[in-house]
Write a protein that holds these residues in place. Structure first.
Motif, short mmCIF file in Angstrom:
data_model
loop_
_atom_site.label_atom_id
_atom_site.label_comp_id
_atom_site.label_asym_id
_atom_site.label_seq_id
_atom_site.Cartn_x
_atom_site.Cartn_y
_atom_site.Cartn_z
N PHE A 58 1.90 45.43 -32.16
CA PHE A 58 2.13 44.68 -30.66
C PHE A 58 3.12 45.34 -29.78
CE2 PHE A 58 3.99 41.43 -28.12
CZ PHE A 58 2.99 40.82 -27.52
N GLY A 59 4.42 45.67 -30.27
CA GLY A 59 5.24 46.46 -29.39
C GLY A 59 4.55 47.48 -28.68
N LEU A 60 3.83 48.31 -29.24
CA LEU A 60 3.44 49.66 -29.01
C LEU A 60 2.46 49.37 -27.94
CD1 LEU A 60 3.32 52.78 -28.92
CD2 LEU A 60 1.79 52.66 -30.78
N PHE A 61 1.57 48.26 -28.28
CA PHE A 61 0.36 48.17 -27.40
C PHE A 61 0.74 47.34 -26.19
CE2 PHE A 61 -2.74 44.72 -26.18
CZ PHE A 61 -3.92 45.85 -25.95
N ALA A 62 1.83 46.55 -26.14
CA ALA A 62 2.42 45.99 -24.89
C ALA A 62 2.94 46.94 -23.98
CB ALA A 62 3.47 44.84 -25.58
N VAL A 63 3.63 48.06 -24.71
CA VAL A 63 4.04 49.08 -23.84
C VAL A 63 2.95 49.93 -23.12
CG1 VAL A 63 5.31 51.34 -23.89
CG2 VAL A 63 6.52 49.36 -24.91
N LEU A 64 2.14 50.52 -23.89
CA LEU A 64 0.94 51.32 -23.63
C LEU A 64 0.23 50.35 -22.23
CD1 LEU A 64 -0.46 52.58 -26.68
CD2 LEU A 64 0.73 53.64 -24.79
N ILE A 65 0.00 49.19 -22.53
CA ILE A 65 -0.73 48.31 -21.28
C ILE A 65 0.15 47.97 -20.32
CG2 ILE A 65 -1.52 45.95 -21.03
CD1 ILE A 65 -3.49 47.49 -22.62
N LEU A 66 1.54 47.93 -20.53
CA LEU A 66 2.39 47.76 -19.20
C LEU A 66 2.40 49.19 -18.53
CD1 LEU A 66 5.26 45.66 -20.61
CD2 LEU A 66 3.38 45.01 -19.01
N VAL A 67 2.40 50.29 -19.16
CA VAL A 67 2.42 51.53 -18.46
C VAL A 67 1.16 51.86 -17.56
CG1 VAL A 67 2.43 54.03 -18.90
CG2 VAL A 67 4.08 52.66 -19.95
N GLN A 68 0.07 51.52 -18.66
CA GLN A 68 -1.56 51.58 -17.91
C GLN A 68 -1.58 50.75 -16.69
OE1 GLN A 68 -4.49 49.97 -20.07
NE2 GLN A 68 -6.10 51.38 -19.40
N LEU A 69 -1.04 49.37 -16.81
CA LEU A 69 -1.12 48.54 -15.48
C LEU A 69 -0.19 49.08 -14.27
CD1 LEU A 69 -1.28 44.98 -17.30
CD2 LEU A 69 -3.16 46.45 -16.18
N ALA A 70 0.82 49.58 -14.65
CA ALA A 70 1.72 50.17 -13.50
C ALA A 70 0.99 51.25 -12.76
CB ALA A 70 3.14 50.50 -14.14
N ALA A 71 0.59 52.23 -13.77
CA ALA A 71 -0.14 53.29 -13.21
C ALA A 71 -1.35 52.86 -12.14
CB ALA A 71 -0.54 54.45 -14.06
N THR A 72 -2.28 51.97 -12.77
CA THR A 72 -3.46 51.55 -12.12
C THR A 72 -2.92 50.57 -10.89
OG1 THR A 72 -4.65 51.35 -14.16
CG2 THR A 72 -5.44 50.07 -12.17
N GLY A 73 -1.91 49.93 -11.20
CA GLY A 73 -1.39 49.19 -9.83
C GLY A 73 -0.88 50.21 -8.97
N ALA A 74 -0.01 50.93 -9.12
CA ALA A 74 0.19 52.18 -8.22
C ALA A 74 -0.95 52.59 -7.41
CB ALA A 74 1.31 53.09 -8.88
N ALA A 75 -1.65 53.18 -8.14
CA ALA A 75 -3.07 53.94 -7.76
C ALA A 75 -3.65 53.06 -6.67
CB ALA A 75 -3.88 54.78 -8.40
N ALA A 76 -3.98 51.93 -7.02
CA ALA A 76 -4.68 50.85 -6.30
C ALA A 76 -3.91 50.37 -5.01
CB ALA A 76 -5.14 49.58 -7.23
N PHE A 77 -2.77 50.06 -5.14
CA PHE A 77 -1.89 49.73 -4.06
C PHE A 77 -1.90 50.93 -2.79
CE2 PHE A 77 -1.17 45.80 -6.40
CZ PHE A 77 -1.69 45.09 -5.70
N ARG A 78 -1.89 52.06 -3.45
CA ARG A 78 -1.60 53.31 -2.65
C ARG A 78 -2.79 53.29 -1.80
NH1 ARG A 78 -3.12 58.84 -3.73
NH2 ARG A 78 -2.17 60.09 -2.01
#
Length: 86
Positions: A58-78
């Motif tokens: 769960f911890g690893l999955f949560a970190v990977l998802i948060l990193v992925q969402l941050a990267a996707t969000g940064a690209a999308a909002f850019r």
């Protein structure tokens, strides 16, 4: 740590769909590109449902998802902010 076929497949499933979503939305639905973050999160939860509630990952999955969402969000909002300025 050994790179197993399962690990490579999971890595591809975490990287390819968000990149494809951002590119598709950027090309045809630029006004709604903010939705890529929510769709990416939904994709991850549906695809990795069994791993989401497995106590050891769960911890690893949560970190990977948060990193992925941050990267996707940064690209999308850019792209969204760039499109709004044009």
């Amino acid at each position: 740590m050994e790179l197993t076929p399962t690990l490579i497949l999971n890595l591809a499933l975490l990287i390819v769909p968000p990149v494809a979503l951002v590119l598709v939305f950027r090309q045809w639905l630029a006004r709604h590109i903010r939705w890529t973050v929510a769709l990416t999160a939904l994709w991850d939860v549906l695809l990795f449902w069994d791993e989401l509630f497995y106590y050891e990952s769960f911890g690893l999955f949560a970190v990977l998802i948060l990193v992925q969402l941050a990267a996707t969000g940064a690209a999308a909002f850019r792209f969204y902010n760039k499109q709004r300025k044009d």
